[in-house]
Design a protein around this motif. Structure first.
Motif, short mmCIF file in Angstrom:
data_model
loop_
_atom_site.label_atom_id
_atom_site.label_comp_id
_atom_site.label_asym_id
_atom_site.label_seq_id
_atom_site.Cartn_x
_atom_site.Cartn_y
_atom_site.Cartn_z
N VAL A 131 10.78 -4.67 5.28
CA VAL A 131 11.93 -5.56 6.10
C VAL A 131 11.49 -6.25 7.24
N VAL A 132 10.56 -5.70 7.80
CA VAL A 132 9.80 -6.19 8.81
C VAL A 132 8.78 -7.42 8.55
N SER A 133 8.50 -7.37 7.47
CA SER A 133 7.56 -8.65 6.92
C SER A 133 8.49 -9.64 6.74
N VAL A 134 9.77 -9.47 6.06
CA VAL A 134 10.55 -10.63 5.52
C VAL A 134 11.00 -11.19 7.14
N VAL A 135 11.57 -10.42 7.91
CA VAL A 135 11.94 -10.80 9.18
C VAL A 135 11.05 -11.87 9.96
N GLY B 155 8.34 5.63 -0.35
CA GLY B 155 9.29 4.64 -0.31
C GLY B 155 9.91 4.10 1.21
N LYS B 156 10.09 5.22 2.11
CA LYS B 156 10.76 4.91 3.53
C LYS B 156 9.43 3.83 4.02
N GLY B 157 8.29 4.12 4.05
CA GLY B 157 7.55 3.23 4.80
C GLY B 157 7.43 1.93 4.02
N ALA B 158 7.32 1.95 2.88
CA ALA B 158 7.34 0.68 2.02
C ALA B 158 8.39 -0.25 2.22
N ALA C 208 0.80 -1.18 0.19
CA ALA C 208 0.17 0.07 0.02
C ALA C 208 0.81 1.04 -0.03
N ASP C 209 2.03 1.23 0.89
CA ASP C 209 2.70 2.41 0.92
C ASP C 209 3.52 2.65 -0.44
#
Length: 216
Positions: A195-199, A187-190, A180-181
């Protein structure tokens, strides 16, 4: 252009002291005199966007080729709530006869419906994943409590399994919010949400693999 830039800077400065509505008056008055002045229109959009008034930003950007879909959607919702028809919307947006409203906007206005933008759809998916996360917490707590009473040796397995499912649900939610971002060009929010999603995904998936291959 320099004059418009100065007017925009002055409007932003005034907004900090007298509020957005009063700060926007000079720009609106100027736009009423020249509805085709794209710089004045952009200045109004910038002012309202900075103040978080998405529907007002959409009000003045609705005919712009690069209009933000979320802002236009917010304006459409606002216009429908006001009971505005096409003529009223044109008046509110300070458009002259040579500036047609987008056909899909007119159709949705007439039908009284608001279509979700792609970014809004991804936000909704993220919200659903968050709901799943909350449901998993409740289910895991209840299941762990029941297992402790009736079959204590299985309690660690249930707790471990539930925690990994939590992580996967969070991973999906953050992935949706990241998309969505990205669609909103944030860009920064996305980036950080991605990264958090991958972790979280790695943590959850690795935990499940460990759980079903021998130990936890």
């Amino acid at each position: 252009m320099e004059t418009t830039d100065a007017a925009m800077a002055d409007a932003h400065e005034r907004a900090a002291t007298v509020g957005i509505r009063r700060a926007a008056r000079p720009l609106r008055s100027a736009l009423e005199r020249d509805p085709k002045d794209v710089d004045l229109r952009a200045a109004l959009v910038s002012l309202y966007r900075a103040g978080g008034a998405l529907e007002q930003a959409g009000r003045y950007s609705v005919v712009a080729p690069d209009a933000d879909p979320d802002e236009v959607s917010a304006y459409l919702r606002w216009a429908i709530a006001q009971g505005a028809d096409e003529a009223r919307v044109r008046h509110l947006s300070l458009l002259d006869d040579s500036q047609p409203l987008p056909e899909d906007f007119v159709a949705d206005l007439a039908a009284g419906r608001v279509r979700r933008t792609p970014a809004e759809a991804w936000d909704e998916l993220g919200g659903t994943a968050m709901f799943v996360f909350a449901a998993l917490i409740v289910i895991t707590l209840v299941a762990t409590f029941a297992v402790v009473i009736f079959w204590a040796p299985a309690a660690p397995f249930i707790a471990h399994f539930g925690s990994r499912l939590f992580a996967l649900a969070w991973a999906v939610a953050f992935a949706c919010f990241a998309v969505a971002d990205a669609l909103r060009h944030r860009g920064k929010g996305a980036a950080w949400k991605g990264v958090v999603s991958v972790v979280l995904f790695v943590f959850g998936a690795a935990g499940l693999v460990s759980l079903f291959t021998g130990g936890f």
